[in-house]
Design a protein around this motif. Structure first.
Motif, short mmCIF file in Angstrom:
data_model
loop_
_atom_site.label_atom_id
_atom_site.label_comp_id
_atom_site.label_asym_id
_atom_site.label_seq_id
_atom_site.Cartn_x
_atom_site.Cartn_y
_atom_site.Cartn_z
N CYS A 23 0.71 -1.16 -0.03
CA CYS A 23 -0.14 -0.20 0.06
C CYS A 23 1.05 1.17 0.04
CB CYS A 23 -1.06 0.16 1.39
SG CYS A 23 -1.79 1.61 1.60
N LEU A 24 0.78 1.95 -1.08
CA LEU A 24 1.39 3.29 -1.09
C LEU A 24 1.31 4.24 0.10
CD1 LEU A 24 3.20 5.42 -2.59
CD2 LEU A 24 1.21 6.21 -3.71
N PHE A 25 0.21 4.39 0.77
CA PHE A 25 0.15 5.14 1.86
C PHE A 25 0.57 4.69 3.12
CE2 PHE A 25 -3.64 7.82 -0.30
CZ PHE A 25 -2.93 8.20 -1.10
N CYS A 26 0.54 3.42 3.37
CA CYS A 26 1.24 2.56 4.22
C CYS A 26 2.62 2.89 4.16
CB CYS A 26 0.97 1.12 4.48
SG CYS A 26 -0.78 0.79 4.87
N ARG A 27 3.30 2.89 3.09
CA ARG A 27 4.63 3.10 3.06
C ARG A 27 4.98 4.60 3.09
NH1 ARG A 27 6.88 1.26 -2.30
NH2 ARG A 27 8.72 1.07 -0.87
N ILE A 28 4.22 5.51 3.17
CA ILE A 28 4.48 6.88 3.21
C ILE A 28 4.38 7.23 4.65
CG2 ILE A 28 3.32 9.23 3.12
CD1 ILE A 28 2.53 8.48 0.14
N VAL A 29 3.45 6.44 5.29
CA VAL A 29 3.20 6.59 7.00
C VAL A 29 4.29 6.06 7.61
CG1 VAL A 29 1.90 5.55 8.69
CG2 VAL A 29 0.84 6.70 6.86
N ALA A 30 5.11 5.01 6.92
CA ALA A 30 6.25 4.24 7.49
C ALA A 30 7.62 5.06 7.29
CB ALA A 30 6.35 2.86 7.15
N GLY A 31 7.37 6.03 6.07
CA GLY A 31 8.63 6.72 6.02
C GLY A 31 9.35 6.23 4.92
N GLN A 32 8.86 5.02 4.40
CA GLN A 32 9.64 4.43 3.24
C GLN A 32 9.28 5.12 1.69
OE1 GLN A 32 7.43 0.64 3.33
NE2 GLN A 32 8.65 0.01 5.18
N VAL A 33 8.35 6.04 1.42
CA VAL A 33 8.11 6.61 0.31
C VAL A 33 8.09 8.15 0.91
CG1 VAL A 33 6.67 7.34 -1.27
CG2 VAL A 33 7.08 4.89 -0.72
N PRO A 34 9.02 8.92 0.44
CA PRO A 34 9.03 10.40 0.66
C PRO A 34 7.56 11.02 0.44
CG PRO A 34 10.62 10.17 -1.22
CD PRO A 34 9.81 8.68 -0.84
N ALA A 35 7.26 12.03 1.17
CA ALA A 35 5.97 12.80 0.69
C ALA A 35 6.21 14.16 1.73
CB ALA A 35 4.63 12.12 1.51
N ASP A 36 5.52 15.05 1.18
CA ASP A 36 5.70 16.52 1.73
C ASP A 36 4.68 16.76 2.99
OD1 ASP A 36 5.86 19.14 2.44
OD2 ASP A 36 5.17 20.08 0.58
N LEU A 37 5.11 16.16 4.12
CA LEU A 37 4.18 16.12 5.43
C LEU A 37 3.57 17.55 5.91
CD1 LEU A 37 6.19 13.20 7.31
CD2 LEU A 37 4.04 13.03 5.63
N ALA A 46 -1.01 14.20 7.66
CA ALA A 46 -1.43 14.84 6.40
C ALA A 46 -0.35 15.28 5.58
CB ALA A 46 -2.12 16.07 6.89
N PHE A 47 -0.23 14.89 4.30
CA PHE A 47 0.53 15.37 3.32
C PHE A 47 0.00 15.63 1.85
CE2 PHE A 47 -0.30 10.81 3.11
CZ PHE A 47 -0.57 10.72 1.62
N ARG A 48 0.93 16.75 1.42
CA ARG A 48 0.48 17.47 0.30
C ARG A 48 0.16 16.37 -1.10
NH1 ARG A 48 0.32 22.35 1.57
NH2 ARG A 48 1.83 23.16 2.81
N ASP A 49 -1.12 16.71 -1.76
CA ASP A 49 -1.21 15.58 -2.88
C ASP A 49 -0.13 15.83 -3.91
OD1 ASP A 49 -2.53 14.74 -5.74
OD2 ASP A 49 -4.15 14.12 -4.33
N ILE A 50 0.40 14.56 -4.58
CA ILE A 50 1.47 15.01 -5.85
C ILE A 50 0.94 15.64 -6.96
CG2 ILE A 50 3.21 13.49 -4.84
CD1 ILE A 50 2.07 11.25 -7.18
N ASN A 51 -0.43 15.62 -7.23
CA ASN A 51 -1.16 16.20 -8.54
C ASN A 51 -2.21 17.18 -7.75
OD1 ASN A 51 -1.97 16.62 -11.07
ND2 ASN A 51 -3.26 14.78 -10.83
N PRO A 52 -1.90 18.21 -7.36
CA PRO A 52 -3.19 19.15 -6.72
C PRO A 52 -4.02 19.71 -7.71
CG PRO A 52 -0.80 20.25 -6.64
CD PRO A 52 -0.70 18.89 -7.03
N GLN A 53 -5.17 19.70 -7.24
CA GLN A 53 -6.54 20.23 -7.92
C GLN A 53 -6.90 21.48 -7.40
OE1 GLN A 53 -7.28 18.31 -10.60
NE2 GLN A 53 -5.67 17.37 -10.02
N ALA A 54 -6.05 22.15 -6.37
CA ALA A 54 -6.24 23.35 -5.95
C ALA A 54 -5.38 23.98 -5.15
CB ALA A 54 -7.81 23.45 -5.05
N PRO A 55 -5.25 25.22 -4.89
CA PRO A 55 -3.90 25.71 -4.05
C PRO A 55 -3.66 25.01 -2.91
CG PRO A 55 -5.16 27.62 -5.20
CD PRO A 55 -6.07 26.25 -5.19
N LEU A 56 -4.74 24.54 -2.35
CA LEU A 56 -4.55 23.49 -0.87
C LEU A 56 -5.16 22.23 -1.41
CD1 LEU A 56 -4.07 22.95 1.89
CD2 LEU A 56 -6.37 23.68 2.19
N HIS A 57 -4.42 21.29 -1.50
CA HIS A 57 -4.72 20.00 -1.75
C HIS A 57 -3.92 18.83 -1.06
CE1 HIS A 57 -6.32 16.88 -4.78
NE2 HIS A 57 -6.45 16.45 -3.49
#
Length: 131
Positions: A23-37, A46-57
């Motif tokens: 699971c991609l999000f389990c891997r993000i939570v575990a710190g195995q996949v980078p994300a903009d927390l 909470a982390f930023r969507d990699i394909n934002p649909q609005a200024p805040l996504h």
């Protein structure tokens, strides 16, 4: 005596519900996949969507794996409340409290990662286009 723990599709019980290895999000939570927390608690991230649909996504996910919002609500309504509370906190900080919180459930509804996640969308005046 029958096992009193809740059971999940695929036979998972709440004790086994912490993470799913592919699971991609389990891997993000575990710190195995980078994300903009953006924010987090001991139960929610909470982390930023990699394909934002609005200024805040921002995506808000529980640390424990649950396939969708209906499953989460059925087995841990308190955790769902924690997801909503963190979504609100993010929106207060980044969009003056004006936001939309969306949960897609099922592929036909646009869910592409089957780890429940709320989309916090805001930062501009939002129109309404459900399809």
């Amino acid at each position: 005596m029958a096992d009193a723990r809740p059971h999940y599709p695929g036979g998972m019980s709440s004790a086994e519900n912490l993470a799913v290895p592919d699971c991609l999000f389990c891997r993000i939570v575990a710190g195995q996949v980078p994300a903009d927390l953006v924010a987090g608690t001991d139960r929610v991230v909470a982390f930023r969507d990699i394909n934002p649909q609005a200024p805040l996504h921002v995506l808000v996910v529980p640390r424990d794996h649950h396939a969708d919002v209906a499953q989460l609500a059925a087995v841990d309504p308190g955790l769902l409340a924690d997801v909503v509370a963190l979504a609100h906190e993010v929106a207060q900080t980044e969009a003056d409290g004006a936001y939309r919180l969306v949960f897609n459930t099922g592929a036909e509804a646009g869910q592409s990662v089957f780890h429940v996640h709320g989309h916090v969308i805001g930062g501009r005046r939002l129109g309404w286009s459900p399809a």
